[in-house]
Design a protein around this motif. Structure first.
Motif, PDB file in Angstrom:
ATOM      1  N   UNK A 216       0.839  -1.202   0.000  1.00  0.00           N
ATOM      2  CA  UNK A 216       0.000   0.000   0.000  1.00  0.00           C
ATOM      3  C   UNK A 216       0.876   1.256   0.000  1.00  0.00           C
ATOM      4  N   UNK A 217       1.955   1.247   0.782  1.00  0.00           N
ATOM      5  CA  UNK A 217       2.859   2.408   0.795  1.00  0.00           C
ATOM      6  C   UNK A 217       3.459   2.623  -0.598  1.00  0.00           C
TER       7      UNK A 217
ATOM      8  N   UNK B 289      -5.258 -10.529   5.719  1.00  0.00           N
ATOM      9  CA  UNK B 289      -6.643 -10.878   6.016  1.00  0.00           C
ATOM     10  C   UNK B 289      -7.527  -9.639   5.948  1.00  0.00           C
ATOM     11  N   UNK B 290      -7.107  -8.544   6.584  1.00  0.00           N
ATOM     12  CA  UNK B 290      -7.933  -7.327   6.702  1.00  0.00           C
ATOM     13  C   UNK B 290      -7.939  -6.483   5.421  1.00  0.00           C
ATOM     14  N   UNK B 291      -6.994  -6.740   4.506  1.00  0.00           N
ATOM     15  CA  UNK B 291      -6.828  -5.941   3.277  1.00  0.00           C
ATOM     16  C   UNK B 291      -6.677  -4.463   3.684  1.00  0.00           C
ATOM     17  N   UNK B 292      -7.426  -3.545   3.076  1.00  0.00           N
ATOM     18  CA  UNK B 292      -7.378  -2.147   3.540  1.00  0.00           C
ATOM     19  C   UNK B 292      -8.714  -1.871   4.220  1.00  0.00           C
ATOM     20  N   UNK B 293      -8.696  -1.810   5.544  1.00  0.00           N
ATOM     21  CA  UNK B 293      -9.926  -1.593   6.309  1.00  0.00           C
ATOM     22  C   UNK B 293      -9.931  -0.172   6.882  1.00  0.00           C
TER      23      UNK B 293
ATOM     24  N   UNK C  24      -5.144  -1.115  -3.948  1.00  0.00           N
ATOM     25  CA  UNK C  24      -4.739  -2.428  -3.427  1.00  0.00           C
ATOM     26  C   UNK C  24      -5.548  -3.539  -4.091  1.00  0.00           C
ATOM     27  N   UNK C  25      -6.872  -3.347  -4.173  1.00  0.00           N
ATOM     28  CA  UNK C  25      -7.706  -4.390  -4.756  1.00  0.00           C
ATOM     29  C   UNK C  25      -7.390  -4.580  -6.245  1.00  0.00           C
TER      30      UNK C  25
END
Ligand code: PPE
Length: 296
Positions: free
Chosen positions: A215-216, A248-252, A278-279
């Motif tokens: 993500x960064x 697991x949490x992806x981007x929450x 991200x997705x």
């Protein structure tokens, strides 16, 4: 399991397995996503390298290399015909020793895979979660190895997670020994203020997450500044946006911290952008990052 494909009902371990008593294991969490080219595993090699390094750090001798483990993970997805999956490799000390010296306990390695939807629920991904600062501190590098996914170390995360939910929060935010922000029970933290994205550095005791790195990277590529620096509770309360990252949490998105709304209490623009990017990357829609995918 130990080099063989074993059916669910037969994938058992002995009750005197060392890891059951003392937490002598190192595990990973990896996701495969459905793409145009079939299931693709996100950053498989990096995850397996972290597993191998964790085993080295906790002195669990492994008979398999990271690339052998990566191939085995592909076999598990293929043989289960999973279009998308959560993959859980674990290396642990099995039967052979009870007592604190695990040297004579044989090392077992298993890789499981199953379909696992949104970690904190679909609603969490859409509208964000409410988190609370934990009374438990993140494990410190003077006692354990925060950079490795050692099984026993997760008792710390479990204490924090149970406390958070009992207190009406969706998830915990753990501080480190010095009182700086560390991470969630199984997620890395990002805060946003004045268009700049901040995340605690690895020396603050966080697991250097692979999602965090991804993500960064994506944010920086889109021209957004990402700074790794020590952060305080005041920074958390002043943040205009906040989110958690994890396999697991992806981007929450985070909508509340200690009952204080983050920004206007709705996922903000940079959070939404991070989530979208991200997705796209995990599902093969970012042509610059197909190198992050291993087609099964
Ligand atoms: N911090 C912790 C403590 C952690 O366990 C994870 C992953 C992360 C950060 C994010 O790391 P990464 O997945 O490399 O981006 N947590 C795993 C286990 C969750 C579980 O409930 O089990 C995961 O996300 O698979």
């Amino acid at each position: 399991m130990n080099g063989e494909l074993v059916g669910w009902d037969d994938a058992n371990v002995h009750v005197l397995s060392h890891a059951l008593h003392y937490g002598t294991s190192v595990f990973e969490g990896i996701r495969a996503y459905a793409t145009d080219k079939g299931p693709a595993v996100f950053r498989l090699d990096e995850h397996m390298e972290r597993l191998v390094n964790g085993c080295k750090a906790y002195q669990i001798p492994l008979d398999y290399s990271a690339s052998e483990l990566a191939n085995a993970a592909k076999d598990v997805i293929r043989s289960n015909e999973l279009p998308a999956a959560y993959i859980r490799p674990i290396a642990f000390r099995g039967l052979g020793a009870i007592g604190l010296n695990p040297t004579n306990a044989r090392v077992e390695v298993i890789i499981a895979a199953w379909e696992w939807g949104a970690y904190l629920g679909e609603e969490a991904l859409r509208n964000g979660i409410s988190i609370g600062v934990s009374s438990w501190r993140r494990i410190d590098q003077q006692s354990l190895l925060p950079g490795s996914k050692g099984g026993g170390a997760y008792l710390n995360s479990i204490l924090a997670r149970l406390e958070a939910e009992a207190g009406g929060f969706d998830e915990a935010l753990l501080l480190n020994d010095q009182g700086f922000l560390a991470e969630g029970s199984g997620e890395n933290l990002f805060l946003i203020r004045d268009g700049v994205v901040y995340t605690p550095p690895s020396f603050s005791g966080v697991l250097p997450g692979i999602t965090r790195h991804s993500v960064a990277t994506l944010l920086r590529e889109s021209g957004i500044e990402v700074i790794e620096t020590s952060l305080t509770r005041s920074d958390a309360y002043a943040a205009e946006e906040a989110f958690f990252t994890g396999t697991a949490a992806e981007v929450t998105p985070i909508r509340m911290i200690d009952h204080r709304p983050v920004g206007d209490g709705k996922p903000g623009p940079i959070t939404q952008q991070a989530q979208t990017m991200y997705m796209e990357a995990v599902t093969g829609k970012n042509a610059d990052h197909t190198d992050w995918l291993t087609i099964v």
